[in-house]
Design a protein around this motif. Structure first.
Motif, short mmCIF file in Angstrom:
data_model
loop_
_atom_site.label_atom_id
_atom_site.label_comp_id
_atom_site.label_asym_id
_atom_site.label_seq_id
_atom_site.Cartn_x
_atom_site.Cartn_y
_atom_site.Cartn_z
N GLN A 109 52.13 79.60 -29.29
CA GLN A 109 51.09 79.44 -28.33
C GLN A 109 49.68 80.20 -28.87
O GLN A 109 48.58 79.85 -28.87
CB GLN A 109 50.91 79.91 -26.96
CG GLN A 109 51.96 79.14 -26.03
CD GLN A 109 51.26 77.50 -26.15
OE1 GLN A 109 50.12 77.29 -25.81
NE2 GLN A 109 52.46 76.71 -26.54
N LYS A 120 49.30 77.51 -32.88
CA LYS A 120 48.86 76.00 -32.56
C LYS A 120 48.69 75.49 -33.89
O LYS A 120 47.45 74.80 -33.88
CB LYS A 120 48.12 76.16 -31.55
CG LYS A 120 48.73 76.41 -30.36
CD LYS A 120 47.59 76.15 -29.30
CE LYS A 120 48.26 76.67 -27.87
NZ LYS A 120 47.19 76.50 -26.62
N ASP A 138 48.65 72.79 -35.53
CA ASP A 138 49.07 71.29 -35.22
C ASP A 138 48.65 70.13 -36.40
O ASP A 138 49.30 69.20 -36.22
CB ASP A 138 48.05 71.01 -33.93
CG ASP A 138 46.64 71.04 -34.02
OD1 ASP A 138 46.31 71.74 -34.84
OD2 ASP A 138 46.08 70.55 -33.09
N SER A 178 44.51 74.98 -37.13
CA SER A 178 44.62 74.92 -35.76
C SER A 178 43.13 74.26 -35.33
O SER A 178 42.15 75.33 -35.44
CB SER A 178 45.02 76.27 -35.19
OG SER A 178 44.86 76.34 -33.97
N GLU A 199 42.27 73.94 -32.04
CA GLU A 199 41.99 74.39 -30.78
C GLU A 199 41.49 75.75 -31.05
O GLU A 199 40.79 76.17 -30.26
CB GLU A 199 43.22 74.34 -30.01
CG GLU A 199 43.15 74.68 -28.62
CD GLU A 199 44.47 74.56 -27.69
OE1 GLU A 199 44.54 75.54 -26.85
OE2 GLU A 199 45.20 73.68 -27.99
N LEU A 200 42.45 76.57 -31.93
CA LEU A 200 42.27 77.83 -32.14
C LEU A 200 41.20 78.07 -33.32
O LEU A 200 40.69 79.21 -33.53
CB LEU A 200 43.39 78.75 -32.37
CG LEU A 200 44.52 78.64 -31.08
CD1 LEU A 200 45.54 79.33 -31.49
CD2 LEU A 200 43.71 79.10 -29.85
N ASN A 201 40.71 77.13 -34.14
CA ASN A 201 39.75 77.22 -35.16
C ASN A 201 40.21 78.11 -36.00
O ASN A 201 39.37 79.23 -36.36
CB ASN A 201 38.41 77.54 -34.65
CG ASN A 201 37.29 77.25 -35.61
OD1 ASN A 201 37.46 76.57 -36.75
ND2 ASN A 201 36.21 78.27 -35.58
#
Length: 197
Positions: free
Chosen positions: A50, A53, A55, A86, A88-90
């Motif tokens: 988490q 991430k 991805d 990632s 989402e988390l840049n």
């Protein structure tokens, strides 16, 4: 090391534990080295944790270290480098894994982790001869099916091993040994009298 890379490294160390062999920062991008035996488990952790991430695997390439540092390199000859993102988390991370066998370099395929690596792994196989164990369709992707060798290896001859041409009499393409004689070009320099003076 930037604050973002420091935080990311702390998270990577806690998630990967003994899978992590080494790390360094180059051009403000964190690179980690993981063990070949634990590649799939490590990459699955990078994707699923988490706080990470990762991805997307946006690039995979092979590396031949045989002539690295003017031949002073004493580690494994072949490595595979993964660029992870990632969204989402840049955040980004570069992951390097060294093949344990220089004669038949191989690592596990990550096609089950990221389907996007399919053609990247085929390309590294084609150009470097790195075998991705478990890949469902590992075959050449850039060179011809009859191509001999792996052209991005440092020991591959510049002129190649075979050449192909269309034969008018046979009405087909034929392969034959390279007929080009290697030569060394030395540039001839002509300067006018008093040049630069």
């Amino acid at each position: 090391m930037s604050q973002n890379n420091s935080r990311l490294l702390e998270t990577l160390q806690s998630v990967l534990g003994d899978f992590l062999v080494n790390h360094f920062v180059q051009a403000d991008q964190l690179t980690i080295v993981v063990k070949a035996a634990s590649l799939k488990a490590a990459m699955t952790g990078l994707r699923d944790h988490q706080q990470l991430k990762f991805d997307q695997c946006i690039d995979v390439c092979g590396v031949d270290y045989s002539a690295y540092a003017d031949g002073a390199w004493d580690g494994s000859r072949f490595a595979v480098v993964y660029q992870l993102l990632s969204v989402e988390l840049n955040q980004r991370v570069r992951v390097r894994v060294f093949c344990e066998n220089d004669d038949i370099p191989s690592v596990d395929s990550l096609i089950d982790v990221w389907s996007s690596v399919n053609w990247f792994e085929r390309e590294a196989f084609d150009l470097y001869g790195i075998v991705f164990l478990g890949h469902p369709d590992l075959r050449r992707i850039l060179t011809d099916y009859g191509f001999v060798g792996h052209p991005f290896r440092k020991d591959f001859p510049v002129s190649g091993n075979v050449e192909m041409r269309y034969d008018e009499e046979l009405k087909r393409v034929v392969y034959q040994p390279v007929t080009i004689e290697p030569r060394e070009n030395t540039p001839r320099i002509i300067r006018e009298e008093g040049y630069g003076g």
